[in-house]
Design a protein around this motif. Structure first.
Motif: not given
Length: 142
Positions: A28-37, A85-94
């Motif tokens: 997902x684009x949302x986690x681009x450049x976000x480090x794993x923590x 909406x963004x989470x759904x668009x990027x393939x996340x499941x609720x």
């Protein structure tokens, strides 16, 4: 004997073709450049007194990189609709994050192979549909 060898060769070639050409979904684009923590547990109320005491003893966790990014994009007090909406668009499941608190909502994106992370996002809304809490974590298992 030849039939068995042919069958083994066929299965090996089929497996190799699947491995080579089966491309996993993009991260997902949302986690681009976000480090794993690491994995963040859901912000659920303690289910027992012992669990509550254990949480107090453990102390607060430092804020994760994804949570900080989410709070900048979707600050508390803003409408929860754009986040969902963004989470759904990027393939996340609720999913229902807390069996003992139906106000906490969760979304997850599970990596499809060892090189992709697992991502979890949690949020809570008030009666007007405004965010009162948002957090998330990115975890990579290697």
């Amino acid at each position: 004997m030849r039939l068995a060898a042919a069958l083994i060769a066929f299965l090996a070639l089929t497996g190799a073709a699947i491995w080579l050409f089966d491309t996993p979904a993009p991260v997902p684009e949302l986690i681009a450049s976000v480090r794993a923590d690491g994995v963040l547990s859901a912000p659920c109320p303690a289910r027992t007194l012992a669990e509550e005491k254990a949480r107090l003893k453990q102390g607060a966790s430092p804020p994760g990189a994804l949570g900080e990014k989410l709070r900048k994009l979707f600050p508390p007090g803003s409408d929860a609709g754009p986040l969902e909406a963004r989470l759904k668009r990027e393939g996340f499941e609720l999913f229902m994050a807390c069996p003992n608190d139906d106000e906490v909502v969760g979304a997850r994106w599970l990596g499809q192979n060892w090189s992709q992370p697992d991502v979890f996002v949690y949020w809570r809304v008030d009666g007007a549909g405004k965010l009162t809490f948002v957090d998330g974590s990115v975890s990579v298992t290697r």
